[in-house]
Scaffold this motif. Structure first.
Motif, PDB file in Angstrom:
ATOM      1  N   GLY A 196      64.360  50.774 -10.908  1.00  0.00           N
ATOM      2  CA  GLY A 196      64.880  52.126 -11.174  1.00  0.00           C
ATOM      3  C   GLY A 196      66.086  52.503 -10.328  1.00  0.00           C
ATOM      4  N   GLY A 197      66.512  51.616  -9.422  1.00  0.00           N
ATOM      5  CA  GLY A 197      67.752  51.893  -8.702  1.00  0.00           C
ATOM      6  C   GLY A 197      67.573  52.435  -7.287  1.00  0.00           C
ATOM      7  N   GLY A 198      66.295  52.664  -6.879  1.00  0.00           N
ATOM      8  CA  GLY A 198      66.052  53.120  -5.511  1.00  0.00           C
ATOM      9  C   GLY A 198      66.357  54.592  -5.299  1.00  0.00           C
ATOM     10  N   CYS A 199      66.015  55.057  -4.101  1.00  0.00           N
ATOM     11  CA  CYS A 199      66.112  56.492  -3.781  1.00  0.00           C
ATOM     12  C   CYS A 199      67.583  56.926  -3.687  1.00  0.00           C
ATOM     13  N   GLU A 200      67.915  57.933  -4.443  1.00  0.00           N
ATOM     14  CA  GLU A 200      69.301  58.418  -4.469  1.00  0.00           C
ATOM     15  C   GLU A 200      69.688  59.037  -3.127  1.00  0.00           C
ATOM     16  N   ALA A 201      68.763  59.789  -2.540  1.00  0.00           N
ATOM     17  CA  ALA A 201      69.079  60.455  -1.265  1.00  0.00           C
ATOM     18  C   ALA A 201      69.332  59.417  -0.168  1.00  0.00           C
ATOM     19  N   PHE A 202      68.527  58.352  -0.159  1.00  0.00           N
ATOM     20  CA  PHE A 202      68.713  57.315   0.863  1.00  0.00           C
ATOM     21  C   PHE A 202      70.014  56.546   0.628  1.00  0.00           C
ATOM     22  N   ALA A 203      70.317  56.322  -0.654  1.00  0.00           N
ATOM     23  CA  ALA A 203      71.578  55.624  -0.975  1.00  0.00           C
ATOM     24  C   ALA A 203      72.747  56.461  -0.462  1.00  0.00           C
ATOM     25  N   TYR A 204      72.647  57.765  -0.663  1.00  0.00           N
ATOM     26  CA  TYR A 204      73.716  58.664  -0.214  1.00  0.00           C
ATOM     27  C   TYR A 204      73.827  58.640   1.312  1.00  0.00           C
ATOM     28  N   ARG A 205      72.666  58.654   1.956  1.00  0.00           N
ATOM     29  CA  ARG A 205      72.696  58.642   3.431  1.00  0.00           C
ATOM     30  C   ARG A 205      73.356  57.368   3.953  1.00  0.00           C
ATOM     31  N   ALA A 206      73.038  56.261   3.306  1.00  0.00           N
ATOM     32  CA  ALA A 206      73.558  54.979   3.803  1.00  0.00           C
ATOM     33  C   ALA A 206      75.032  54.773   3.472  1.00  0.00           C
ATOM     34  N   THR A 207      75.493  55.308   2.331  1.00  0.00           N
ATOM     35  CA  THR A 207      76.835  54.944   1.865  1.00  0.00           C
ATOM     36  C   THR A 207      77.750  56.135   1.629  1.00  0.00           C
ATOM     37  N   SER A 249      53.652  55.005   6.171  1.00  0.00           N
ATOM     38  CA  SER A 249      55.015  55.172   5.669  1.00  0.00           C
ATOM     39  C   SER A 249      55.984  54.953   6.837  1.00  0.00           C
ATOM     40  N   PRO A 250      57.021  54.178   6.616  1.00  0.00           N
ATOM     41  CA  PRO A 250      57.938  53.942   7.736  1.00  0.00           C
ATOM     42  C   PRO A 250      58.716  55.208   8.093  1.00  0.00           C
ATOM     43  N   VAL A 251      58.888  55.452   9.365  1.00  0.00           N
ATOM     44  CA  VAL A 251      59.781  56.531   9.774  1.00  0.00           C
ATOM     45  C   VAL A 251      61.182  56.017   9.499  1.00  0.00           C
ATOM     46  N   HIS A 252      61.772  56.578   8.464  1.00  0.00           N
ATOM     47  CA  HIS A 252      63.061  56.022   8.039  1.00  0.00           C
ATOM     48  C   HIS A 252      64.187  57.024   8.150  1.00  0.00           C
ATOM     49  N   GLY A 253      63.848  58.251   8.540  1.00  0.00           N
ATOM     50  CA  GLY A 253      64.910  59.256   8.606  1.00  0.00           C
ATOM     51  C   GLY A 253      65.206  59.778   7.222  1.00  0.00           C
ATOM     52  N   SER A 254      65.943  60.851   7.138  1.00  0.00           N
ATOM     53  CA  SER A 254      66.266  61.420   5.842  1.00  0.00           C
ATOM     54  C   SER A 254      67.782  61.481   5.728  1.00  0.00           C
ATOM     55  N   VAL A 255      68.262  62.383   4.897  1.00  0.00           N
ATOM     56  CA  VAL A 255      69.707  62.447   4.698  1.00  0.00           C
ATOM     57  C   VAL A 255      70.432  62.776   6.003  1.00  0.00           C
ATOM     58  N   CYS A 256      69.729  63.477   6.882  1.00  0.00           N
ATOM     59  CA  CYS A 256      70.361  63.815   8.154  1.00  0.00           C
ATOM     60  C   CYS A 256      70.464  62.572   9.050  1.00  0.00           C
ATOM     61  N   GLY A 257      69.803  61.479   8.621  1.00  0.00           N
ATOM     62  CA  GLY A 257      69.938  60.216   9.355  1.00  0.00           C
ATOM     63  C   GLY A 257      69.114  60.160  10.621  1.00  0.00           C
ATOM     64  N   ASN A 258      68.092  61.033  10.726  1.00  0.00           N
ATOM     65  CA  ASN A 258      67.295  61.071  11.934  1.00  0.00           C
ATOM     66  C   ASN A 258      66.147  60.084  11.860  1.00  0.00           C
TER      67      ASN A 258
END
Ligand code: SF4
Ligand code: SF4
Length: 479
Positions: free
Chosen positions: A429-440, A289-298
């Motif tokens: 399905g529109g992708g991960c909501e949490a990641f979308a929030y983190r990015a935008t 799994s890629p280390v992609h960070g979470s909502v905290c953007g880490n």
């Protein structure tokens, strides 16, 4: 007549044929590349279709949905309404998913941890543990949320580290009360460092039967990424405990968190799993799994933007060591195989209804995480951040926030404006909501995560598997 805006084309390499998928009719067809290009190529016009296709072919393509008389706007409106209705039905039939976070505290200090942001809340906050009153209140809330429907009752332990030694009394009480409440299936996302303390709770029947455990490379690499607060390594303990869990019949999914610093050591792990004999048991699986960070953007050092980017880095490292083929293999990217499985089911389907995906995951259906502070969250990527909670629970209390529920549980792909015109929408399905929030900073934005690329690869794999399956089941003539 014009080509539908929801036609997907997957060219079959080294042939003159392409697979056509229709984004909402459910049709899949093998067509000549010429026809595929007419439908999806640039500059397709009304005139060209009529001039270049026979009346019979055009009628067939229309019946399958690939050409339409609807305007672009009318077709999109149709898709939005279809998605809204399908999502509603799926939601009505989905079982609620329950997770408990006995504490946010963890016995490790991984540098890429999503919890880094939470630690600023202080030691007391981090170490708060679910009290027996809150455990009772959580089960009372689950009873109400599950309603009367007789559904499979499953509970997942999440954290922080749920199965750390310090949590023993809490976990045992949670398990005991869950059993009394009729829960049958238990799983945990754990670092497995203290798993031996829970040996008697591990097993296939009414016990913890599934574990997700992380190993990040050989000891020299893993121990620099997943270490104790005093800096001590954990590789040997985790490996011992993985063996222990499988001896007790527990299914173990080993996750490898990959970034650019350990992409070259995935091959070592493949070899190691083989030598341990793990790859020869059905209880074991591993994935990257890629280390992609979470909502905290880490995202940490050298994180990846997508699964595909990670896979390329791993394969690039493997190519450098060509000739040293590993005797075992596993998915270096968990996303494409899962999608391939779904597309294969779609190709093999005999019924009328396609396997549409109107939302990305359980967070957009009916997932509830209960934390020690009385907050209920819809998604594990955003726990510990009260601004994202969907409700509160406590002794005699269960309140849900309708606005937050609408944002999470009712977020279907057709509610994301940018997805409405995307031909992949009901596969994605529109992708991960949490990641979308983190990015935008917005919940109604898509998170594509290179979905189109994954789809193209997965569709090719699914088509090949489907063809092989048909060959196997086709009776041979003669002797
Ligand atoms: S084990 Fe998980 S929760 Fe604990 S520090 Fe590592 S990543 Fe964070
Ligand atoms: S998230 Fe991206 S790929 Fe997925 S449906 Fe939306 S626009 Fe399409």
């Amino acid at each position: 007549m014009r080509p539908s805006s929801y036609v997907l084309c997957v060219p079959l390499p080294e042939t003159e044929s392409s697979l056509l998928f229709h984004g909402y009719s459910g049709a899949v067809d093998l067509v000549s590349t010429r026809i595929a290009e007419l439908l999806t190529g640039p500059g397709t016009s009304k005139g060209r279709l009529k001039d270049r296709l026979s009346t019979e072919t055009l009628a067939h393509l229309a019946a399958r949905g690939y050409v339409t008389e609807k305007s672009v706007q009318a077709e999109q409106a149709y898709v939005v309404e279809l998605g809204r209705r399908v999502h509603e039905v799926m939601q009505r039939h989905s079982s609620p998913g329950f997770l408990v976070v006995p504490t946010y505290a963890c016995n490790l200090r991984c540098p890429y941890c999503y919890e880094k942001g939470l630690r600023q809340k202080g030691k007391d906050w981090m170490e708060r543990r679910m009290s027996s009153e809150m455990i009772e209140a959580a089960f009372a809330a689950m009873d109400r949320l599950a309603g009367t429907a007789k559904r499979r009752k499953a509970l997942t332990f999440y954290g922080g580290e749920p199965l750390q030694k310090a949590n023993e009394a809490t976990i045992r009480l949670l398990h005991k009360r869950a059993r009394e409440k009729g829960f049958e299936h238990f799983s945990a996302i754990t670092n497995a460092v203290d798993l031996a303390s829970y040996e008697d709770l591990l097993g296939p029947q009414g016990k913890i039967s599934f574990l997700q455990i992380t190993l990040d490379g050989p000891p020299s690499v893993h121990d620099r990424r997943r270490f104790l607060p005093d800096g001590g390594g954990t590789f040997d303990r985790i490996v011992r405990n993985i063996g222990l869990a499988m001896e007790r019949g527990v299914r173990v999914s080993v996750r490898i968190n990959v970034d650019r610093t350990n992409a070259g050591r995935v091959a070592w792990l493949k070899q190691f799993f083989f030598e341990k004999g793990w790859t020869r048991t059905h209880l074991f699986r591993a994935y990257c799994s890629p280390v992609h960070g979470s909502v905290c953007g880490n995202r940490g050092e050298g994180g990846f933007a997508s699964h595909a980017e990670m896979r390329e880095a791993i394969q690039g490292e493997e190519r450098k060591n060509e000739g040293q083929e590993s005797p075992s293999s596993f998915q270096t990217d968990g996303l494409t195989p899962a999608l391939q499985k779904r597309i294969l089911a779609h190709l093999s389907q005999t019924g009328d209804l396609p396997f549409w995906r109107t939302a990305f995951c359980g967070s957009n259906m009916a997932m509830y995480l209960f934390d020690p502070f009385g907050d209920i969250y819809p998604c594990w990527e955003i726990i510990g951040r009260p601004e994202h909670r969907i409700g509160r629970y406590g002794p005699g209390l269960l309140t849900l926030d309708p606005e937050a529920l609408r944002r999470w549980h009712h977020r279907s792909v057709v509610q994301i404006p940018a997805c409405r015109s995307c031909p992949y929408l009901f596969f994605c399905g529109g992708g991960c909501e949490a990641f979308a929030y983190r990015a935008t900073g917005r919940f109604d934005k898509p998170h594509c995560f290179e979905f189109q690329r994954h789809f193209q690869e997965a569709a090719l794999g699914a088509y090949r598997a489907w063809k092989d399956r048909r060959l196997e089941t086709t009776p041979h003539r003669g002797g």
